[in-house]
Scaffold this active site. Sequence first.
Site, PDB file in Angstrom:
ATOM      1  N   PRO A 199     -14.840 -32.428  -6.342  1.00 25.97           N
ATOM      2  CA  PRO A 199     -13.449 -31.956  -5.580  1.00 25.97           C
ATOM      3  C   PRO A 199     -13.457 -30.878  -4.757  1.00 25.97           C
ATOM      4  O   PRO A 199     -14.038 -29.742  -4.688  1.00 25.97           O
ATOM      5  CB  PRO A 199     -12.711 -31.445  -6.914  1.00 25.97           C
ATOM      6  CG  PRO A 199     -13.313 -32.533  -7.961  1.00 25.97           C
ATOM      7  CD  PRO A 199     -14.714 -32.392  -7.624  1.00 25.97           C
ATOM      8  N   CYS A 200     -12.904 -31.173  -3.652  1.00 27.39           N
ATOM      9  CA  CYS A 200     -12.665 -30.338  -2.482  1.00 27.39           C
ATOM     10  C   CYS A 200     -11.666 -29.338  -2.362  1.00 27.39           C
ATOM     11  O   CYS A 200     -11.732 -28.597  -1.335  1.00 27.39           O
ATOM     12  CB  CYS A 200     -13.001 -31.061  -1.051  1.00 27.39           C
ATOM     13  SG  CYS A 200     -11.598 -32.130  -0.766  1.00 27.39           S
ATOM     14  N   GLN A 201     -10.803 -29.300  -3.268  1.00 28.25           N
ATOM     15  CA  GLN A 201      -9.627 -28.327  -2.906  1.00 28.25           C
ATOM     16  C   GLN A 201      -9.908 -27.034  -2.838  1.00 28.25           C
ATOM     17  O   GLN A 201      -9.425 -26.351  -2.149  1.00 28.25           O
ATOM     18  CB  GLN A 201      -8.575 -28.869  -3.901  1.00 28.25           C
ATOM     19  CG  GLN A 201      -7.991 -30.110  -3.963  1.00 28.25           C
ATOM     20  CD  GLN A 201      -8.546 -30.945  -4.822  1.00 28.25           C
ATOM     21  OE1 GLN A 201      -9.830 -31.024  -5.233  1.00 28.25           O
ATOM     22  NE2 GLN A 201      -7.789 -32.028  -5.180  1.00 28.25           N
TER      23      GLN A 201
END
EC number: 2.1.1.37
Length: 512
Positions: free
Chosen positions: A140-142
């Site tokens: 997940p890149c948040q």
Amino acid sequence: MSAQWKPIPVIDLFAGPGGLGEGFSTILDENGKPVFKVVMSVEMERTAHATLRLRSFARSIMKNGLLPDEYIAYISSPTKENMQTLRDVYPDEWKAADIEAVQGKLVVDDDTYVTMAQQRLEKHYAEYDVKDFVLIGGPPCQAYSLAGRARRTHQKDDLERDEKQTLYKCYLRFIEKLRPAAFAMENVKGLLSARNYGQGVFGHIREDMQDKKYTLHSLVTNEPGNPHDYIVHADEYGIPQARHRVILLGTRNDIEHPVPKILRKREKVTVGQVLGNMPALRSGFSARAHADMDWADYISTAAERLLRTPEGSVLSAELGDIVAARRLPQSQSGAHVRENEPGNPLFAWYRCHLGKNRILPEDTSRNHMSSDLDRYLFCAAFAKHNGYCAKLYNFPKALLPNHRNVQGVLEGKEIVFPDRFHVQLANHPSTTVTSHIAKDGHYFIHPDPRQCRSLTVREAARLQTFPDDYFFEGNRTDQYRQVGNAVPPLLAQQIAVIIADWMDRPARAFLR
């Protein structure tokens, strides 16, 4: 089973709705057989997992590349009854898909899914007499998102305390324990500038891979000189979207193969080419107060008001038909496509599994506040007239949103996010389709002023290059979020071809 057909197993982590896995699953060898087979995909979120499982199932029930009537019936009308019929007709395939797509949360220092993947791989190796696999996915890149980091600047929970950044360690654990021949890891550009306890995250990753005896490769240049050489600009490779992402290709050092090839540049594909021949739809009203109002009358009146403003007076060519209520769409749902879409270079890709069936699922427009309809109308007409998007400085004063940030516009000052209403220009690839599209459509306005609306789920999915038969489970917010978080399958397919070639398994794909 042909002795030559030995599909390379794939493990897909943080799979989302399955964009990467779809791309790998679609490339074929010289005998028309799949080069790769996803043996395990892992996704935590419930509706994305449901989509992932359904797509695995859909691939397994295709005959000669075409989907059966029972599947078509379900995506046309996704009722419990139609799903049950589908499962009853193909019980074994459903069971296999339910095993392949795992709903679970990857946790640091927990090897549950590593062990599960090892068991899947051993079974596949024994059945097909293959020895290596490919790992794909993107943590997940948040945590690395530049926009996300900007929103957290006033909070104590900064990047270094964000749990999502540690999920990279889960991906690394699969590499360490299972030793894939190659891996492809996708993330946002912010990864390159992110820092963890004072050190660059990208540098950490490169050192980790070197320690594990892997070499990182760029997909865009044979001689990467700096971290930005690992950014893939999707619009340069036939994707109708300016999606710029870090994609790391890693290969195991003990495999003596030549350096992998790089992606080949392709002609740009535009929003107008892939959306322009889809059914024209009208928007609707979100407020109950407008429930009995005629949409065409409202839009026609809004166009008249707009032409009376200094900013709108130059848009008569774009608004004339709308004022006269000519050629305005009548429906909020586009159930079918045309038999062909002239000028759409991806039409065969979007429709390849549907044969002569013209259905178009999940193509229903949103309802909007009437004040936003006025803004969408102005923005679409302005963009069509000028060839670029209006910023709040260009708006008629009556259309400025009631927001504290807008006060600066009235005072002639520079403001943050002056482009908060954005049209997807017909003659260009779209801007990046992100999960924010699930919250509102302000940044994803349709280029046709007559339609006066934001993009549908299906239109956003086309910009991400999902085939029209790729069905997203959940409510519409869930569907938008899944589309925005995905990797474009047609880009993933091109990456898969590079890895297949490196593994001495020549493959063919849609984009030649």
